[in-house]
Design a protein around this motif. Sequence first.
Motif, PDB file in Angstrom:
ATOM      1  N   TRP A  87       0.816  -1.215   0.000  1.00 55.07           N
ATOM      2  CA  TRP A  87       0.000   0.000   0.000  1.00 55.07           C
ATOM      3  C   TRP A  87       0.849   1.265   0.000  1.00 55.07           C
ATOM      4  CZ3 TRP A  87      -3.760  -2.495   3.985  1.00 55.07           C
ATOM      5  CH2 TRP A  87      -4.725  -3.252   3.288  1.00 55.07           C
ATOM      6  N   THR A  88       2.035   1.210   0.584  1.00 52.59           N
ATOM      7  CA  THR A  88       2.934   2.362   0.466  1.00 52.59           C
ATOM      8  C   THR A  88       3.299   2.579  -0.999  1.00 52.59           C
ATOM      9  OG1 THR A  88       3.852   2.013   2.681  1.00 52.59           O
ATOM     10  CG2 THR A  88       5.163   3.328   1.137  1.00 52.59           C
ATOM     11  N   GLY A  89       3.626   1.487  -1.686  1.00 56.28           N
ATOM     12  CA  GLY A  89       3.893   1.594  -3.118  1.00 56.28           C
ATOM     13  C   GLY A  89       2.688   2.094  -3.886  1.00 56.28           C
ATOM     14  N   LEU A  90       1.497   1.619  -3.502  1.00 63.17           N
ATOM     15  CA  LEU A  90       0.268   2.043  -4.175  1.00 63.17           C
ATOM     16  C   LEU A  90       0.049   3.540  -4.046  1.00 63.17           C
ATOM     17  CD1 LEU A  90      -2.480   1.375  -5.537  1.00 63.17           C
ATOM     18  CD2 LEU A  90      -3.397   1.024  -3.237  1.00 63.17           C
ATOM     19  N   TRP A  91       0.259   4.082  -2.830  1.00 63.65           N
ATOM     20  CA  TRP A  91       0.050   5.517  -2.644  1.00 63.65           C
ATOM     21  C   TRP A  91       1.121   6.346  -3.355  1.00 63.65           C
ATOM     22  CZ3 TRP A  91      -4.018   8.225  -1.532  1.00 63.65           C
ATOM     23  CH2 TRP A  91      -5.091   7.594  -0.880  1.00 63.65           C
ATOM     24  N   CYS A  98      -6.634  -3.027  12.384  1.00 64.42           N
ATOM     25  CA  CYS A  98      -5.204  -2.985  12.065  1.00 64.42           C
ATOM     26  C   CYS A  98      -4.993  -2.957  10.559  1.00 64.42           C
ATOM     27  CB  CYS A  98      -4.504  -4.194  12.686  1.00 64.42           C
ATOM     28  SG  CYS A  98      -2.705  -4.158  12.533  1.00 64.42           S
ATOM     29  N   ASN A  99      -5.852  -3.658   9.820  1.00 64.55           N
ATOM     30  CA  ASN A  99      -5.758  -3.667   8.365  1.00 64.55           C
ATOM     31  C   ASN A  99      -5.967  -2.264   7.802  1.00 64.55           C
ATOM     32  OD1 ASN A  99      -5.696  -5.340   5.793  1.00 64.55           O
ATOM     33  ND2 ASN A  99      -7.669  -4.329   5.582  1.00 64.55           N
ATOM     34  N   SER A 100      -7.015  -1.607   8.280  1.00 69.20           N
ATOM     35  CA  SER A 100      -7.280  -0.241   7.822  1.00 69.20           C
ATOM     36  C   SER A 100      -6.204   0.712   8.328  1.00 69.20           C
ATOM     37  CB  SER A 100      -8.655   0.211   8.312  1.00 69.20           C
ATOM     38  OG  SER A 100      -8.989   1.467   7.775  1.00 69.20           O
ATOM     39  N   LEU A 101      -5.723   0.445   9.529  1.00 67.55           N
ATOM     40  CA  LEU A 101      -4.655   1.266  10.088  1.00 67.55           C
ATOM     41  C   LEU A 101      -3.398   1.171   9.225  1.00 67.55           C
ATOM     42  CD1 LEU A 101      -4.021   3.031  12.571  1.00 67.55           C
ATOM     43  CD2 LEU A 101      -3.183   0.981  13.702  1.00 67.55           C
ATOM     44  N   THR A 102      -3.089  -0.046   8.786  1.00 66.90           N
ATOM     45  CA  THR A 102      -1.934  -0.245   7.910  1.00 66.90           C
ATOM     46  C   THR A 102      -2.091   0.546   6.618  1.00 66.90           C
ATOM     47  OG1 THR A 102      -1.605  -2.457   8.811  1.00 66.90           O
ATOM     48  CG2 THR A 102      -0.574  -1.990   6.706  1.00 66.90           C
ATOM     49  N   PHE A 103      -3.305   0.504   6.067  1.00 73.83           N
ATOM     50  CA  PHE A 103      -3.578   1.258   4.840  1.00 73.83           C
ATOM     51  C   PHE A 103      -3.319   2.745   5.054  1.00 73.83           C
ATOM     52  CE2 PHE A 103      -6.493   3.549   1.994  1.00 73.83           C
ATOM     53  CZ  PHE A 103      -6.128   3.003   0.767  1.00 73.83           C
ATOM     54  N   ASN A 104      -3.701   3.247   6.220  1.00 76.57           N
ATOM     55  CA  ASN A 104      -3.563   4.679   6.458  1.00 76.57           C
ATOM     56  C   ASN A 104      -2.143   5.070   6.853  1.00 76.57           C
ATOM     57  OD1 ASN A 104      -6.260   5.792   5.982  1.00 76.57           O
ATOM     58  ND2 ASN A 104      -6.879   4.346   7.562  1.00 76.57           N
ATOM     59  N   VAL A 105      -1.384   4.150   7.446  1.00 80.97           N
ATOM     60  CA  VAL A 105       0.046   4.412   7.620  1.00 80.97           C
ATOM     61  C   VAL A 105       0.693   4.559   6.248  1.00 80.97           C
ATOM     62  CG1 VAL A 105       2.227   3.420   8.390  1.00 80.97           C
ATOM     63  CG2 VAL A 105       0.222   3.255   9.852  1.00 80.97           C
ATOM     64  N   ALA A 106       0.310   3.661   5.329  1.00 76.91           N
ATOM     65  CA  ALA A 106       0.837   3.740   3.966  1.00 76.91           C
ATOM     66  C   ALA A 106       0.395   5.023   3.283  1.00 76.91           C
ATOM     67  CB  ALA A 106       0.369   2.527   3.163  1.00 76.91           C
ATOM     68  N   ARG A 107      -0.817   5.468   3.594  1.00 82.06           N
ATOM     69  CA  ARG A 107      -1.318   6.719   3.012  1.00 82.06           C
ATOM     70  C   ARG A 107      -0.464   7.903   3.448  1.00 82.06           C
ATOM     71  NH1 ARG A 107      -7.458   8.052   4.217  1.00 82.06           N
ATOM     72  NH2 ARG A 107      -7.805   6.440   2.640  1.00 82.06           N
ATOM     73  N   PHE A 108       0.133   7.800   4.623  1.00 80.15           N
ATOM     74  CA  PHE A 108       1.064   8.836   5.085  1.00 80.15           C
ATOM     75  C   PHE A 108       2.448   8.640   4.483  1.00 80.15           C
ATOM     76  CE2 PHE A 108       4.464   9.547   8.246  1.00 80.15           C
ATOM     77  CZ  PHE A 108       4.531  10.929   8.157  1.00 80.15           C
ATOM     78  N   LEU A 109       2.965   7.412   4.554  1.00 80.83           N
ATOM     79  CA  LEU A 109       4.326   7.151   4.091  1.00 80.83           C
ATOM     80  C   LEU A 109       4.469   7.344   2.583  1.00 80.83           C
ATOM     81  CD1 LEU A 109       5.316   3.935   6.097  1.00 80.83           C
ATOM     82  CD2 LEU A 109       6.115   6.277   6.481  1.00 80.83           C
ATOM     83  N   GLY A 110       3.504   6.819   1.817  1.00 79.66           N
ATOM     84  CA  GLY A 110       3.605   6.886   0.363  1.00 79.66           C
ATOM     85  C   GLY A 110       3.753   8.306  -0.163  1.00 79.66           C
ATOM     86  N   PRO A 111       2.818   9.209   0.158  1.00 80.97           N
ATOM     87  CA  PRO A 111       2.963  10.585  -0.300  1.00 80.97           C
ATOM     88  C   PRO A 111       4.189  11.293   0.274  1.00 80.97           C
ATOM     89  CG  PRO A 111       0.703  10.140   0.309  1.00 80.97           C
ATOM     90  CD  PRO A 111       1.505   8.959   0.763  1.00 80.97           C
TER      91      PRO A 111
END
Length: 401
Positions: free
Chosen positions: A17-21, A137-150
């Motif tokens: 998800w980090t790559g996705l963002w 935790c799954n959604s939390l992981t997605f949102n950590v990636a939403r921060f890291l990716g950008p």
Amino acid sequence: MSHRDARIFFSASLTAWTGLWMHRIAVMWLAWELTRSSFWVGMVAFCDLAPAVVFSPIAGAVADRMNRVKLTMIAQGVIGAQALGIAILTWTGVISITSLLVFEVIGGIAASFAQPARQALMPGLVPRADLPAAVACNSLTFNVARFLGPAIAGPMVAIWGVVPAILCNVAAYVVATASLPLMKVDPAHIQGHAPEASLLAETVEGVRYAANHPGIGPILLFAGISAILLRGVQEVLPPYVERLFDQGAAGLALLTAAIGIGALVAGLWVASRGRLAGTTRIAVVAIGVQALCAMGFVATGWFPFAVLCGALYGACASIHGISVQTLAQSAALTRMRGRTLALWGLITRACPALGALVLGTAGEVFGMRLPTLIAASAALLVTLWGVTRMRGWARHLENPT
């Protein structure tokens, strides 16, 4: 996270998800550079997310009748290949808005199959008592990636262009796919049931099951309408960033990261609850607050305040999304879980796509501010409808048999 297989699952999810963002930031900016049109930025988001309308219900039925690990690996491999194609065409200088749209459709189709297959594995990784926390935790992981990716992609795009950011997505999906065989998933959750009817019949059965369920049907309808009205803002950020706030790629990355930070903090709060009681009310009220945040976002020309509103907007989106997914996943029958999660995937992909297309098109005619205010006002009315009915929904969602 005390379970080994869950650690592997969420680590791989964070990577992918980090790559996705990073990819999403890059292709949004690429579309903006190619066209300078909010319509085409919205169209790119639409082509990525809209295939879920057709393919998500089918993908759910497929996930309920075949090996979910293999299905996930195939779908994730296609996503990586699609990103590689975009990177090559951009690097060689032959990318066009048309070819970008085609590649995003391919990626959207693959993601429609990956989502229900991967999410349906989760109950096989943790005990049932830990499932609400695992969903959070799954959604939390997605949102950590939403921060890291950008946060990674913004400076990368500003300095080196979009190609390196897209290539990072390729590498992320290679790693995530390679991790799947390392997990020891409960066999009952790896292989779907033996085919009981045709694929079409099972697809229709899944839609009928969710629609007739007195809790799942209404909460998914509420989430879908809300996503059309509010989530499109997040999918077409470049026109907002440049036209309303006179910012560039770095500003886009900052705003997207702020949305992710808000979602992360809110996700931690939801995860810490660890119970279903009151989750329906939280899911409904979060939409009303998110609508107010969207209004504040476009009502100002001061970028720092817009970033604050973006963070609160992300927090509400996270609270709502985690809550609805937890309710649907907990209430659904085991044999129907893949199809139920596929419908949730349809909502999270197709509905924002439609909202993005409408906002992008309206933004070309009326500017970005007025259409957003109208959509947010409509979302407040939807929230009022939800508030009047949420107690009835909760009886069927928070006490699954």
